[in-house]
Motif scaffolding. Structure first.
Motif, PDB file in Angstrom:
ATOM      1  N   ARG A 131      -3.567  -4.501  -3.593  1.00 15.37           N
ATOM      2  CA  ARG A 131      -3.263  -3.253  -2.983  1.00 15.37           C
ATOM      3  C   ARG A 131      -1.332  -3.667  -2.163  1.00 15.37           C
ATOM      4  O   ARG A 131      -0.974  -4.335  -3.236  1.00 15.37           O
ATOM      5  CB  ARG A 131      -3.886  -4.211  -1.551  1.00 15.37           C
ATOM      6  CG  ARG A 131      -4.302  -4.223  -0.862  1.00 15.37           C
ATOM      7  CD  ARG A 131      -4.745  -4.722  -0.308  1.00 15.37           C
ATOM      8  NE  ARG A 131      -6.261  -4.763   1.316  1.00 15.37           N
ATOM      9  CZ  ARG A 131      -6.252  -4.048   2.096  1.00 15.37           C
ATOM     10  NH1 ARG A 131      -5.481  -4.356   3.120  1.00 15.37           N
ATOM     11  NH2 ARG A 131      -7.820  -4.167   2.337  1.00 15.37           N
ATOM     12  N   ALA A 132      -1.400  -1.907  -2.818  1.00 13.45           N
ATOM     13  CA  ALA A 132       0.273  -2.000  -2.194  1.00 13.45           C
ATOM     14  C   ALA A 132       1.218  -2.334  -0.925  1.00 13.45           C
ATOM     15  O   ALA A 132       0.456  -2.628  -0.104  1.00 13.45           O
ATOM     16  CB  ALA A 132      -0.093  -0.316  -2.018  1.00 13.45           C
ATOM     17  N   ALA A 133       2.454  -2.493  -1.059  1.00 13.18           N
ATOM     18  CA  ALA A 133       3.170  -3.520  -0.452  1.00 13.18           C
ATOM     19  C   ALA A 133       3.062  -2.238   1.128  1.00 13.18           C
ATOM     20  O   ALA A 133       3.771  -2.866   2.002  1.00 13.18           O
ATOM     21  CB  ALA A 133       4.280  -3.422  -0.719  1.00 13.18           C
ATOM     22  N   GLY A 134       2.990  -1.008   0.819  1.00 14.10           N
ATOM     23  CA  GLY A 134       3.322  -0.303   2.063  1.00 14.10           C
ATOM     24  C   GLY A 134       3.063   1.901   1.400  1.00 14.10           C
ATOM     25  O   GLY A 134       2.994   1.912  -0.115  1.00 14.10           O
ATOM     26  N   ILE A 135       3.171   2.765   2.551  1.00 12.47           N
ATOM     27  CA  ILE A 135       2.633   3.211   2.186  1.00 12.47           C
ATOM     28  C   ILE A 135       4.087   4.137   1.624  1.00 12.47           C
ATOM     29  O   ILE A 135       3.336   5.004   0.827  1.00 12.47           O
ATOM     30  CB  ILE A 135       2.795   4.393   3.450  1.00 12.47           C
ATOM     31  CG1 ILE A 135       1.259   3.822   4.089  1.00 12.47           C
ATOM     32  CG2 ILE A 135       2.841   6.081   2.937  1.00 12.47           C
ATOM     33  CD1 ILE A 135      -0.013   4.938   3.937  1.00 12.47           C
ATOM     34  N   TRP A 136       5.522   3.817   1.392  1.00 16.56           N
ATOM     35  CA  TRP A 136       6.716   3.993   0.805  1.00 16.56           C
ATOM     36  C   TRP A 136       6.740   3.266  -0.481  1.00 16.56           C
ATOM     37  O   TRP A 136       7.395   3.750  -1.140  1.00 16.56           O
ATOM     38  CB  TRP A 136       7.478   4.297   1.635  1.00 16.56           C
ATOM     39  CG  TRP A 136       6.815   4.814   3.065  1.00 16.56           C
ATOM     40  CD1 TRP A 136       7.409   4.065   4.102  1.00 16.56           C
ATOM     41  CD2 TRP A 136       7.195   5.787   3.261  1.00 16.56           C
ATOM     42  NE1 TRP A 136       7.133   4.672   5.064  1.00 16.56           N
ATOM     43  CE2 TRP A 136       6.693   6.443   4.483  1.00 16.56           C
ATOM     44  CE3 TRP A 136       6.595   7.559   2.533  1.00 16.56           C
ATOM     45  CZ2 TRP A 136       6.452   6.882   5.930  1.00 16.56           C
ATOM     46  CZ3 TRP A 136       6.227   8.281   3.241  1.00 16.56           C
ATOM     47  CH2 TRP A 136       5.617   8.443   5.148  1.00 16.56           C
ATOM     48  N   ASP A 137       5.767   1.950  -0.456  1.00 14.78           N
ATOM     49  CA  ASP A 137       6.178   1.575  -1.169  1.00 14.78           C
ATOM     50  C   ASP A 137       5.089   1.192  -2.771  1.00 14.78           C
ATOM     51  O   ASP A 137       4.425  -0.562  -2.395  1.00 14.78           O
ATOM     52  CB  ASP A 137       6.604   0.226  -0.816  1.00 14.78           C
ATOM     53  CG  ASP A 137       7.406  -1.150  -1.563  1.00 14.78           C
ATOM     54  OD1 ASP A 137       7.072  -0.634  -3.215  1.00 14.78           O
ATOM     55  OD2 ASP A 137       7.602  -1.851  -0.907  1.00 14.78           O
ATOM     56  N   THR A 180       3.800   1.974   7.185  1.00 15.80           N
ATOM     57  CA  THR A 180       4.274   3.320   7.382  1.00 15.80           C
ATOM     58  C   THR A 180       5.557   3.027   8.110  1.00 15.80           C
ATOM     59  O   THR A 180       6.158   4.587   7.947  1.00 15.80           O
ATOM     60  CB  THR A 180       3.284   4.569   8.601  1.00 15.80           C
ATOM     61  OG1 THR A 180       3.648   4.161   9.490  1.00 15.80           O
ATOM     62  CG2 THR A 180       2.104   5.359   7.726  1.00 15.80           C
ATOM     63  N   GLY A 181       5.973   2.127   8.796  1.00 15.25           N
ATOM     64  CA  GLY A 181       7.290   1.984   9.097  1.00 15.25           C
ATOM     65  C   GLY A 181       8.429   2.106   7.490  1.00 15.25           C
ATOM     66  O   GLY A 181       8.145   2.257   7.057  1.00 15.25           O
TER      67      GLY A 181
END
Ligand code: ZN
Length: 457
Positions: free
Chosen positions: A26-32, A71-72
């Motif tokens: 899993r990715a750490a975030g939408i932007w990461d 998405t923060g």
């Protein structure tokens, strides 16, 4: 980690515990895109499961970071290898819609767009909207008190909630699932958790306030010569539209030129010589709203508050106007960017932006700085590109943007929250007494400090 993974296994139901490769996928975030760092990820389905997880973690002083849509923009959901992640992704039911009471009861993990669509199917509107609507969750929207494009009309996320269910750090279920607009029976506890970024409790369910679906939507883009004109225009349209002004967004000239440049793929609906571009929208209910909207804009042109205007003649044209304002990605064409979200009085904006530019130009003569945002709400976004974004560069750019806010009583965060990224700057916008009171609340509700450790304060 302070407790044995085996102890967590039975708490989140079948398939509710991810560790090892399942977690690393899993990715750490939408932007990461980096893999998520955590000791374990739990995916409970019910409030009771959340309560049991928190009770156990509290007993073992185990840090818990709640994840919604990730998405923060301020690192509020960032984790360490020791954290337990509590994802709301399997708590994604819309439980009920009451069309007459105009409420919707939802679980925290429902994506914002799903809430909007379910409301529209019932002939109603959920009045929170932002670019990340497809990925962000309602629980995250409330935990961060999200803003977006229609705040001038309907208010922030805080104002779209009537009731909330929260699990406290010790596993207590605090159910305030109120359905009424008015309820002054002592303290409105739900407001404590809205905007607390997962540091005071875990939001599990909510009663959302719905509005009547507007019957008309008129959109226009106007070019203005001076910020004073923009302010006159705002007051004029707000007064003349009689409460139906839905959005009042402004793009500074550099931003407009960027998002209409040949490489952007978008054409320019107005010439590129205006200093400011106003995207405004009216959400009305009557059949003659179009003609009224046109007349109000004609008055503005006559008064000289706008030099040119284009009105969207179709849904497609409206989407094209909004696409310009939303095309923040174009700023990436000039190398790494640093994004800001600040709040200040409209009367201070011109001097503030000049001050920031002056400081950036002195420190980084080659900088690109774009300004745009929800001017009607006093909220500006700045995107700064200086060629690189090392920690020390970032710090200097942040100083240039944040420090001038202190003397004018502005805020280092209008709608993005504090998370990790703005923590060093919180003192510019909150007094020692305010920060001390926040700490007291944190100690009272989460004495072991397990909830979203290290964020915000
Ligand atoms: Zn925004």
């Amino acid at each position: 980690m302070n407790l044995n993974v085996k102890d967590l296994e039975s708490l989140a139901g079948e398939g509710g515990l991810l560790v090892g490769d399942d977690l690393a996928a899993r990715a750490a975030g939408i932007w990461d895109p980096e893999p998520i760092r955590a000791a374990a990820l739990l995916r409970p389905r019910t409030t009771a499961q959340v309560a049991r997880i928190l009770a156990l973690c509290n007993e073992h002083r185990q840090g818990v970071v709640t994840h919604g849509g990730l998405t923060g923009l301020v690192g509020g959901a960032r984790t360490t290898a020791d954290d337990v992640v509590l994802s709301t992704e399997r708590m994604n039911d819309i439980e009920a819609i009451d069309p007459d009471g105009r409420t919707m009861t939802v679980q925290a993990g429902v994506p914002l767009q799903k809430v909007q669509e379910a409301a529209a199917e019932a002939g109603l509107k959920f009045a929170l909207d932002l670019g990340a609507r497809g990925s962000c969750t309602i629980g995250g929207n409330l935990a961060t008190n999200a803003g977006g494009n229609q705040v001038i009309r309907y208010g922030m996320a805080r104002e779209q909630v009537l009731g909330l269910e929260v699990v406290l750090a010790d596993g207590t279920v605090l159910s305030s699932m109120n359905h009424m607009i008015k309820n002054n029976a002592a303290l409105d506890l739900k407001q404590l958790f809205i905007g607390s970024e997962g540091t005071l409790g875990v939001i599990t369910r909510a009663v959302l306030r719905l509005r009547e679906l507007p019957g008309s939507r008129e959109t226009a883009l106007l070019g203005c010569a001076r910020l004073d004109d923009v302010v006159c225009l705002l007051k004029h349209v707000d007064r003349r539209l009689g409460g139906t002004l839905g959005s009042f967004e402004v793009m500074w000239q550099e931003f407009y030129r960027l998002v209409t440049s040949p490489s952007s793929g978008s054409s320019a609906p107005l010439g590129s010589d205006h200093d400011y571009y106003v995207l405004l929208e009216s959400l009305g209910g009557g059949d003659d709203d179009g003609a009224r909207f046109e007349a109000i804009l004609a008055e503005a042109l006559e008064q000289g508050w706008a030099a040119d205007a284009v009105i969207a003649a179709s849904g497609r044209e409206r989407d094209a106007l909004w696409a310009l304002r939303d095309d923040v990605e174009q700023t990436n064409s000039h190398g790494p960017t640093i994004t800001f979200d600040v709040s200040l009085r409209i009367s201070d904006m011109e001097r503030y932006v000049a001050k920031v530019r002056e400081r950036l130009d002195a420190a980084f003569p080659e900088n690109h700085t774009w300004v745009f945002g929800h001017l009607g709400d006093g909220n500006l976004h700045l995107v700064v590109a200086v060629g690189e974004d090392s920690a020390s560069t970032r710090r200097r750019v942040e100083e240039a943007v944040y420090e001038p806010l202190q003397s004018i009583g502005g805020s280092v965060s209008a709608e993005h929250g504090i998370g990790l990224e703005k923590k060093p700057w919180l003192h510019l916008s909150r007094s020692p007494a305010e920060i001390d009171t926040m700490r007291r609340l944190k100690r009272a509700l989460d004495p072991a400090g397990i909830l979203n450790p290290g964020k915000m304060l």
